[in-house]
Design a protein around this motif. Structure first.
Motif, PDB file in Angstrom:
ATOM      1  N   THR A 296       0.840  -1.199   0.000  1.00 23.26           N
ATOM      2  CA  THR A 296       0.000   0.000   0.000  1.00 23.26           C
ATOM      3  C   THR A 296       0.876   1.249   0.000  1.00 23.26           C
ATOM      4  O   THR A 296       1.732   1.411   0.879  1.00 23.26           O
ATOM      5  CB  THR A 296      -0.928   0.009   1.230  1.00 23.26           C
ATOM      6  OG1 THR A 296      -1.753  -1.175   1.198  1.00 23.26           O
ATOM      7  CG2 THR A 296      -1.831   1.236   1.217  1.00 23.26           C
ATOM      8  N   PRO A 297       0.700   2.136  -0.987  1.00 25.80           N
ATOM      9  CA  PRO A 297       1.627   3.248  -1.149  1.00 25.80           C
ATOM     10  C   PRO A 297       1.288   4.473  -0.314  1.00 25.80           C
ATOM     11  O   PRO A 297       0.196   4.585   0.252  1.00 25.80           O
ATOM     12  CB  PRO A 297       1.485   3.580  -2.636  1.00 25.80           C
ATOM     13  CG  PRO A 297       0.040   3.281  -2.921  1.00 25.80           C
ATOM     14  CD  PRO A 297      -0.294   2.072  -2.075  1.00 25.80           C
ATOM     15  N   THR A 298       2.235   5.403  -0.279  1.00 26.33           N
ATOM     16  CA  THR A 298       1.968   6.761   0.186  1.00 26.33           C
ATOM     17  C   THR A 298       1.306   7.498  -0.978  1.00 26.33           C
ATOM     18  O   THR A 298       1.285   6.995  -2.101  1.00 26.33           O
ATOM     19  CB  THR A 298       3.271   7.483   0.576  1.00 26.33           C
ATOM     20  OG1 THR A 298       4.056   7.662  -0.617  1.00 26.33           O
ATOM     21  CG2 THR A 298       4.079   6.678   1.591  1.00 26.33           C
ATOM     22  N   PRO A 299       0.785   8.722  -0.758  1.00 27.46           N
ATOM     23  CA  PRO A 299       0.160   9.450  -1.867  1.00 27.46           C
ATOM     24  C   PRO A 299       1.106   9.716  -3.042  1.00 27.46           C
ATOM     25  O   PRO A 299       0.654   9.960  -4.155  1.00 27.46           O
ATOM     26  CB  PRO A 299      -0.278  10.768  -1.212  1.00 27.46           C
ATOM     27  CG  PRO A 299      -0.526  10.403   0.214  1.00 27.46           C
ATOM     28  CD  PRO A 299       0.535   9.399   0.537  1.00 27.46           C
ATOM     29  N   HIS A 300       2.424   9.653  -2.815  1.00 31.71           N
ATOM     30  CA  HIS A 300       3.384   9.956  -3.870  1.00 31.71           C
ATOM     31  C   HIS A 300       3.894   8.700  -4.593  1.00 31.71           C
ATOM     32  O   HIS A 300       4.751   8.797  -5.467  1.00 31.71           O
ATOM     33  CB  HIS A 300       4.563  10.742  -3.295  1.00 31.71           C
ATOM     34  CG  HIS A 300       4.152  12.073  -2.753  1.00 31.71           C
ATOM     35  ND1 HIS A 300       3.963  13.177  -3.554  1.00 31.71           N
ATOM     36  CD2 HIS A 300       3.852  12.476  -1.498  1.00 31.71           C
ATOM     37  CE1 HIS A 300       3.586  14.209  -2.807  1.00 31.71           C
ATOM     38  NE2 HIS A 300       3.502  13.806  -1.569  1.00 31.71           N
ATOM     39  N   GLY A 301       3.383   7.521  -4.246  1.00 27.68           N
ATOM     40  CA  GLY A 301       3.819   6.300  -4.916  1.00 27.68           C
ATOM     41  C   GLY A 301       5.112   5.758  -4.325  1.00 27.68           C
ATOM     42  O   GLY A 301       5.801   6.438  -3.567  1.00 27.68           O
ATOM     43  N   GLU A 302       5.443   4.532  -4.687  1.00 26.13           N
ATOM     44  CA  GLU A 302       6.611   3.872  -4.087  1.00 26.13           C
ATOM     45  C   GLU A 302       7.693   3.499  -5.089  1.00 26.13           C
ATOM     46  O   GLU A 302       8.572   2.704  -4.803  1.00 26.13           O
ATOM     47  CB  GLU A 302       6.151   2.618  -3.318  1.00 26.13           C
ATOM     48  CG  GLU A 302       5.182   2.930  -2.202  1.00 26.13           C
ATOM     49  CD  GLU A 302       5.524   4.206  -1.458  1.00 26.13           C
ATOM     50  OE1 GLU A 302       6.613   4.304  -0.862  1.00 26.13           O
ATOM     51  OE2 GLU A 302       4.697   5.144  -1.473  1.00 26.13           O
TER      52      GLU A 302
ATOM     53  N   GLY B 274       4.197  -1.540  10.512  1.00 25.60           N
ATOM     54  CA  GLY B 274       3.750  -1.512   9.124  1.00 25.60           C
ATOM     55  C   GLY B 274       4.004  -2.788   8.363  1.00 25.60           C
ATOM     56  O   GLY B 274       3.460  -2.989   7.266  1.00 25.60           O
ATOM     57  N   LEU B 275       4.822  -3.677   8.936  1.00 22.57           N
ATOM     58  CA  LEU B 275       5.135  -4.935   8.247  1.00 22.57           C
ATOM     59  C   LEU B 275       3.915  -5.845   8.090  1.00 22.57           C
ATOM     60  O   LEU B 275       3.913  -6.736   7.245  1.00 22.57           O
ATOM     61  CB  LEU B 275       6.258  -5.667   8.983  1.00 22.57           C
ATOM     62  CG  LEU B 275       7.646  -5.031   8.773  1.00 22.57           C
ATOM     63  CD1 LEU B 275       8.655  -5.619   9.735  1.00 22.57           C
ATOM     64  CD2 LEU B 275       8.108  -5.215   7.327  1.00 22.57           C
ATOM     65  N   GLU B 276       2.871  -5.615   8.890  1.00 22.95           N
ATOM     66  CA  GLU B 276       1.620  -6.360   8.696  1.00 22.95           C
ATOM     67  C   GLU B 276       1.082  -6.128   7.290  1.00 22.95           C
ATOM     68  O   GLU B 276       0.522  -7.031   6.661  1.00 22.95           O
ATOM     69  CB  GLU B 276       0.565  -5.919   9.726  1.00 22.95           C
ATOM     70  CG  GLU B 276       0.795  -6.448  11.121  1.00 22.95           C
ATOM     71  CD  GLU B 276      -0.378  -6.112  12.046  1.00 22.95           C
ATOM     72  OE1 GLU B 276      -1.312  -5.416  11.587  1.00 22.95           O
ATOM     73  OE2 GLU B 276      -0.361  -6.551  13.198  1.00 22.95           O
ATOM     74  N   ASN B 277       1.242  -4.896   6.814  1.00 22.58           N
ATOM     75  CA  ASN B 277       0.791  -4.567   5.466  1.00 22.58           C
ATOM     76  C   ASN B 277       1.625  -5.312   4.419  1.00 22.58           C
ATOM     77  O   ASN B 277       1.091  -5.859   3.448  1.00 22.58           O
ATOM     78  CB  ASN B 277       0.874  -3.047   5.262  1.00 22.58           C
ATOM     79  CG  ASN B 277       0.309  -2.612   3.920  1.00 22.58           C
ATOM     80  OD1 ASN B 277       1.028  -2.512   2.931  1.00 22.58           O
ATOM     81  ND2 ASN B 277      -0.994  -2.344   3.889  1.00 22.58           N
ATOM     82  N   LEU B 278       2.936  -5.346   4.620  1.00 21.02           N
ATOM     83  CA  LEU B 278       3.821  -6.076   3.705  1.00 21.02           C
ATOM     84  C   LEU B 278       3.443  -7.545   3.642  1.00 21.02           C
ATOM     85  O   LEU B 278       3.316  -8.138   2.555  1.00 21.02           O
ATOM     86  CB  LEU B 278       5.269  -5.927   4.166  1.00 21.02           C
ATOM     87  CG  LEU B 278       6.310  -6.785   3.440  1.00 21.02           C
ATOM     88  CD1 LEU B 278       6.491  -6.309   2.016  1.00 21.02           C
ATOM     89  CD2 LEU B 278       7.645  -6.762   4.172  1.00 21.02           C
ATOM     90  N   VAL B 279       3.246  -8.156   4.794  1.00 23.49           N
ATOM     91  CA  VAL B 279       2.887  -9.578   4.856  1.00 23.49           C
ATOM     92  C   VAL B 279       1.562  -9.823   4.128  1.00 23.49           C
ATOM     93  O   VAL B 279       1.412 -10.806   3.385  1.00 23.49           O
ATOM     94  CB  VAL B 279       2.813 -10.056   6.318  1.00 23.49           C
ATOM     95  CG1 VAL B 279       2.218 -11.459   6.410  1.00 23.49           C
ATOM     96  CG2 VAL B 279       4.206 -10.027   6.958  1.00 23.49           C
ATOM     97  N   HIS B 280       0.604  -8.910   4.336  1.00 20.32           N
ATOM     98  CA  HIS B 280      -0.701  -9.062   3.679  1.00 20.32           C
ATOM     99  C   HIS B 280      -0.535  -9.107   2.160  1.00 20.32           C
ATOM    100  O   HIS B 280      -1.116  -9.969   1.489  1.00 20.32           O
ATOM    101  CB  HIS B 280      -1.624  -7.902   4.075  1.00 20.32           C
ATOM    102  CG  HIS B 280      -3.012  -8.014   3.517  1.00 20.32           C
ATOM    103  ND1 HIS B 280      -4.088  -8.442   4.268  1.00 20.32           N
ATOM    104  CD2 HIS B 280      -3.502  -7.799   2.256  1.00 20.32           C
ATOM    105  CE1 HIS B 280      -5.176  -8.466   3.514  1.00 20.32           C
ATOM    106  NE2 HIS B 280      -4.839  -8.076   2.283  1.00 20.32           N
TER     107      HIS B 280
END
Length: 552
Positions: free
Chosen positions: A63-69, A353-359
């Motif tokens: 999931t990105p920030t508003p400016h993209g990753e 925030g790693l929960e998001n990465l794992v998801h």
């Protein structure tokens, strides 16, 4: 450090004929648009149809920030990294829309030393494909109102028209408009504009496999419903032939190159939060015949671009992706972990925030495709934060690589290229998430639960009535394209991380029968963005030497 534009302008591209020759494209199969870009004839794919396909690598993200990753930067860097390790590689990207270029993000052709050239031209008019899509879309819109005028009896006093006009600019004032408000020369009704990237014409362009398929799909587009709830198709208005004529050049893939001379197709530009978020099938299929490794990207995170790539594009094109790259940044992990300031070092927020990465990793895993986590490295990343990410990947047995594509180009992507190439040697067990013969509600529920992590979906009464009409007319046995915010796994952009116990709220459903999917609008997402308080136009100018500045 120099800006991305300054870096791009310091590199002299090779003549596009030389890039084409390197891939095996004949000079007679090129239509030049200046010295550094060209259209490629569809005959290339026909000529090479018996040749074995190369390996297909998808680049997606958390999931990105508003400016993209930096997905595009990593995609280009990976293509250059594969070339560094002596692999025949090609890159396939979408064409940037001028909406976000003049809005928040600026250019969308990569960054630093991993860009495609000529970036100024690609970011602006390029070869005119988006203008052609806009023109075809608005020709149909004009024909719709003309049809209503001459066939009033079919529509009653309140025509149910689903077709919108299009414009490739962010303009919130066009979201809801009244047409024919004065006078008696046409039928007054509510209408709206959408950004061109959200037009079904763009989706049709990207999902067609020939000019004949394009024309048929254009004819199959539903523009509205008559008084008896029967669909009105573009072919009923005899408009699809003229639209195909407008798009006859736009359907041809555009060939350019990376800063290191890696061939790149840039073709088609649907947004992933609004539309299906992938470059054209024709560009991807042609690249697979020309290269041993094709690196492509799908917009935003795995819950949007990747899901639609797997469930819509690969299903339609009968593609079997060999590997995926999941791009993560420390910044995005800080945001997902609840950091108040994503620019500041915050190991605790990264850990959360790693929960998001794992998801997102598990999202890719359920499609059966081998993947690697690629950390897009920035100078502001602390050693502790990086180690936190690496440790989690080790514990979860996720392949991991750090990419310095921005600062070092292909050289900074060698580690990632080696891992990606190795993954391509493994068996891909790719399969779509659901069968298209399920009901529309079941398909939406499946995506909501399995991809977003929701408890299910909630439908407005209007959406349920629209689903009923679609099903009654036999337009429902298609994959689903959910329009959802890119900033959250939920439909609320303010909710970060990997939340549980929520519902996806579906407010509108309509058929994109020509493209071959059902669109479901969720939350408050709209198909015509607005400009921010400080638009990027403030930075863009042209200097006394005729060079563009401030684009990215």
């Amino acid at each position: 450090m120099k800006s991305s534009l300054e870096i791009a302008q310091s590199v002299k591209p090779k003549p596009i004929e030389a890039i084409a020759k390197k891939t095996g494209i004949k000079k007679s199969e090129l239509e030049l648009y200046g010295p550094f870009k060209a259209k490629v004839s569809l005959s290339v794919l026909s000529r090479l149809k018996k040749k074995k396909d190369g390996k297909l690598i998808l680049v997606t993200a958390i999931t990105p920030t508003p400016h993209g990753e930096g997905k595009t930067t990593i995609t280009i860097g990976l293509g250059q990294g594969l070339a560094k390790i002596k692999k025949r590689a090609m890159i396939c990207l979408r064409q940037p829309s001028m909406g976000p270029i003049f809005g928040v993000k600026g250019g969308a052709t990569g960054g630093g030393y991993s860009q495609v050239l000529p970036m100024e031209e690609i970011n602006l008019h390029f070869t005119g494909d988006i203008h052609a899509v806009t023109s075809a879309n608005n020709l149909l819109a004009s024909m719709v109102d003309n049809y209503i005028y001459y066939h009033k009896e079919k529509f009653g006093s309140h025509p149910k028209i689903t077709w919108k006009r299009a414009e490739d600019t962010n303009d919130r004032s066009l979201r809801n408009i009244q047409i024919c408000a004065v006078g008696n020369l046409c039928i007054p009704r509510e209408d709206a504009f959408q950004i061109t990237a959200a037009s079904e014409v763009m989706a049709v362009l990207c999902l067609s496999d020939s000019i004949f398929d394009l024309k048929e799909r254009l004819g199959n587009m539903v523009v509205g419903f008559d008084i008896g709830q029967k669909p009105i198709f573009a072919r009923d208005l005899q408009t699809h032939g003229a639209m195909a004529a407008i798009l006859q050049k736009a359907i041809m893939p555009n060939l350019v190159q990376s800063m290191e001379g890696v061939p790149a197709f840039i073709h088609g530009g649907p947004f992933a939060n609004i539309a299906h978020g992938c470059n054209s099938i024709l560009a991807t299929k042609t690249a697979l015949k020309l290269a041993d490794y094709v690196v492509t990207e799908a917009g935003f995170a795995s819950d949007l671009g990747a899901e639609k790539f797997f469930d819509i594009k690969c299903r339609a094109a009968k593609l079997k992706p060999n590997a995926a790259v999941l791009v993560a940044t420390i910044k995005a992990l800080r945001r997902s972990g609840g950091a108040q300031d994503e620019e500041k070092t915050d190991p605790k927020a990264v850990a959360a925030g790693l929960e998001n990465l794992v998801h997102h990793c598990e999202n890719i895993r359920q499609f059966g495709v081998p993947f690697v986590v690629a950390l897009n490295h920035f100078e502001s990343d602390s050693k502790e934060e990086i180690e936190t990410v690496k440790r989690t990947c080790r514990e979860k047995n996720y392949p991991f690589a750090i990419s310095d594509a921005f600062t070092k180009g292909g050289e900074g992507s060698i580690e990632l290229a080696k891992v990606a190439a190795k993954l391509c040697s493994k068996k891909s067990n790719y399969k779509p998430l659901y069968e298209t013969n399920l009901s529309i509600q079941e398909k939406i529920e499946t995506i909501a639960k399995k991809v977003y992590g929701a408890d299910g979906a909630e439908f407005t009464q209007g959406a349920l009535e629209e689903i009923k009409v679609i099903e009654q007319n036999g337009l429902d046995k298609l994959p689903v394209c959910i329009s959802k915010t890119q900033l959250s796994l939920t439909d609320d952009p303010k909710i970060v991380g990997a939340p549980k116990g929520f519902l996806i709220h579906i407010r509108e459903v309509y058929p994109s029968f020509g493209a071959g999917f059902i669109v479901a609008l969720s939350g408050d997402l709209i198909s015509m963005p607005g400009l921010p308080k400080t638009p990027n136009t403030w930075n863009i100018d042209i200097d006394k030497n005729g060079k563009i500045k401030g684009l990215f």
